[in-house]
Design an enzyme around this catalytic site. Structure first.
Site, mmCIF file in Angstrom:
data_model
loop_
_atom_site.group_PDB
_atom_site.id
_atom_site.type_symbol
_atom_site.label_atom_id
_atom_site.label_comp_id
_atom_site.label_asym_id
_atom_site.label_seq_id
_atom_site.Cartn_x
_atom_site.Cartn_y
_atom_site.Cartn_z
ATOM 1 N N GLY A 66 -4.835 -6.543 5.005
ATOM 2 C CA GLY A 66 -6.034 -5.722 5.154
ATOM 3 C C GLY A 66 -7.167 -6.327 5.937
ATOM 4 O O GLY A 66 -7.902 -5.624 6.639
ATOM 5 N N GLY B 295 -9.817 -4.479 0.370
ATOM 6 C CA GLY B 295 -9.075 -4.489 1.624
ATOM 7 C C GLY B 295 -9.390 -3.302 2.506
ATOM 8 O O GLY B 295 -10.449 -2.673 2.402
ATOM 9 N N ASP B 296 -8.457 -2.970 3.363
ATOM 10 C CA ASP B 296 -8.693 -1.905 4.345
ATOM 11 C C ASP B 296 -8.440 -0.508 3.799
ATOM 12 O O ASP B 296 -8.936 0.471 4.352
ATOM 13 C CB ASP B 296 -7.810 -2.121 5.570
ATOM 14 C CG ASP B 296 -6.324 -1.989 5.228
ATOM 15 O OD1 ASP B 296 -5.864 -2.698 4.318
ATOM 16 O OD2 ASP B 296 -5.623 -1.183 5.867
ATOM 17 N N THR C 127 -0.916 0.092 6.477
ATOM 18 C CA THR C 127 -0.473 -0.832 5.443
ATOM 19 C C THR C 127 -0.235 -2.195 6.068
ATOM 20 O O THR C 127 0.327 -2.297 7.152
ATOM 21 C CB THR C 127 0.821 -0.344 4.759
ATOM 22 O OG1 THR C 127 1.268 -1.354 3.837
ATOM 23 C CG2 THR C 127 1.924 -0.057 5.751
ATOM 24 N N GLY C 128 -0.703 -3.234 5.397
ATOM 25 C CA GLY C 128 -0.523 -4.571 5.944
ATOM 26 C C GLY C 128 -1.559 -5.530 5.397
ATOM 27 O O GLY C 128 -2.169 -5.289 4.353
ATOM 28 N N ARG D 162 -12.446 -8.699 -4.226
ATOM 29 C CA ARG D 162 -11.957 -8.447 -2.870
ATOM 30 C C ARG D 162 -11.582 -6.985 -2.658
ATOM 31 O O ARG D 162 -10.971 -6.345 -3.513
ATOM 32 C CB ARG D 162 -10.749 -9.338 -2.592
ATOM 33 C CG ARG D 162 -10.133 -9.149 -1.183
ATOM 34 C CD ARG D 162 -8.943 -8.230 -1.183
ATOM 35 N NE ARG D 162 -8.289 -8.158 0.127
ATOM 36 C CZ ARG D 162 -7.301 -7.334 0.440
ATOM 37 N NH1 ARG D 162 -6.839 -6.494 -0.477
ATOM 38 N NH2 ARG D 162 -6.763 -7.328 1.649
ATOM 39 N N THR E 192 0.855 -1.181 0.000
ATOM 40 C CA THR E 192 0.000 0.000 0.000
ATOM 41 C C THR E 192 0.893 1.234 0.000
ATOM 42 O O THR E 192 2.056 1.141 0.349
ATOM 43 C CB THR E 192 -0.865 0.040 1.297
ATOM 44 O OG1 THR E 192 -1.347 -1.250 1.603
ATOM 45 C CG2 THR E 192 -2.036 0.980 1.163
#
Length: 342
Positions: free
Chosen positions: A262, A238-239, A259-260, A236, A208
């Site tokens: 999600g 994510g966060d 970031t990671g 999909r 990210t």
């Protein structure tokens, strides 16, 4: 001194005082280009130099906006645009591939003055998704738009759309082929796509870019942009476009970009949780960030990191992975650029 001269003198004093106050107010910016298994051994000196140069270029671009008295929102987008335009990072030009060998991008932005926010998810033809997220915030009645609807809005706002192939890069494609091979092998053994995907290495599940900033007017902002997860399927999301999970900003507490992996950041509402600890428990951003990243996320398997800035210009960038691409600069600190755990 006559009345005219006295008025001019008083006006000059007032103007000088206002300018001095504005110049003395703190301002700051921090950026990230993703966290994960960023091993020093995988970088040649030249490659490391290139990554650091791009991170520095991005943070300096955002800082320049702030130094000239610009808004934190503009600083955030200026920094993120540079990262989105680089193939080094999983956003914009460097977006990873979906399982079906295309690209679906997400982004969000938030204004700390009033909690206004904008987000886009699953867009396929937007060169700089963070700019469209900002457009959604400022010129629509909604917070999040997705897919074809988001791109229809973009066309109405005169955005130039690009071919999905614009995001193609050989390095990301090779990564997809490796991920699909491993997924197919694991799925053949388990007969369970979910189980197979959970066994996929974390390097395929994160990536990210983001920025947080405080301007001279005391306003915070945060933004995040991503190409998502390698080999993601079924639309999909994510966060990164989820307000409170990957992005949050409130002048009363802090601004956060995450970031990671999600799914964990969504379930644990990471960005908003950090700001809540600052607002309601009176914790510093350093303490609140470390608590969430190390004490809440890590024990349950949530890997990644965050960048945080508070109303005083303090910056914190905790992460629980091997490395995180990151940089920062403020009115009281020099430019910092990091990749590995120092």
């Amino acid at each position: 001194m006559n009345k005219t001269s006295l008025f001019a003198f008083m006006l000059a004093l007032t103007t000088t005082g206002v300018m001095a106050e504005a110049q003395s107010k703190p301002f700051a910016i921090a950026i990230h280009g993703g966290a994960g298994t960023i091993e020093r051994s995988n970088f040649t000196p030249e490659k490391e130099k290139q990554y650091k140069a791009k991170l520095k270029e991005a943070v300096e671009a955002g800082y320049k906006v702030l130094a000239q008295g610009g808004e934190s929102l503009d600083a955030v987008t200026a920094a993120i645009n540079i990262l989105e335009d680089s193939a080094f990072f999983n956003a914009g030009k460097g977006a990873v591939y979906t399982y079906d060998e295309g690209h679906e991008l997400d982004a969000s932005i938030m204004d700390g003055r009033n909690r206004q926010a904008g987000a886009v998810a699953g867009v396929k033809h937007i060169k700089n998704p963070i700019n469209l997220a900002k457009e959604v915030m400022q010129h629509s009645v909604h917070v999040m738009l997705s897919g074809d609807g988001a791109e229809d809005f973009a066309k109405r706002r005169d955005f130039e759309l690009v071919e999905n192939s614009y995001f193609d890069t050989d390095a990301r494609y090779q990564s997809l082929l490796k991920a699909k091979k491993r997924l197919q092998m694991k799925e053949a053994a388990t007969k369970d796509y979910q189980a197979a995907h959970q066994q996929l290495e974390s390097e395929y599940k994160m990536g990210t870019v983001g920025a947080v900033a405080l301007d001279k007017h005391g306003n915070l902002a945060a933004g995040t942009s991503t190409g998502g997860m390698t080999a993601k399927r079924f639309g999909r999301i994510g966060d990164s476009p989820v307000i409170g999970a990957g992005t949050f900003a409130d002048n009363r507490s802090c601004a956060v970009s995450a970031t990671g992996h999600g799914e964990y950041f969504i379930r644990y509402n990471v960005a908003a949780d950090i700001c809540a600890r600052v607002a309601y428990q009176g914790k510093s951003i350093e303490k609140a960030g470390k608590e969430v990243i190390f004490d809440t996320l890590y024990p349950v398997g949530g890997t990644g990191g965050v960048i945080i800035v508070d109303p005083n210009g303090n910056i914190s960038m905790p992460f629980n992975t091997v490395g995180m691409y990151r940089a920062s600069k403020s009115s009281s600190t020099e430019t910092y650029v990091g990749i590995y755990r120092d």
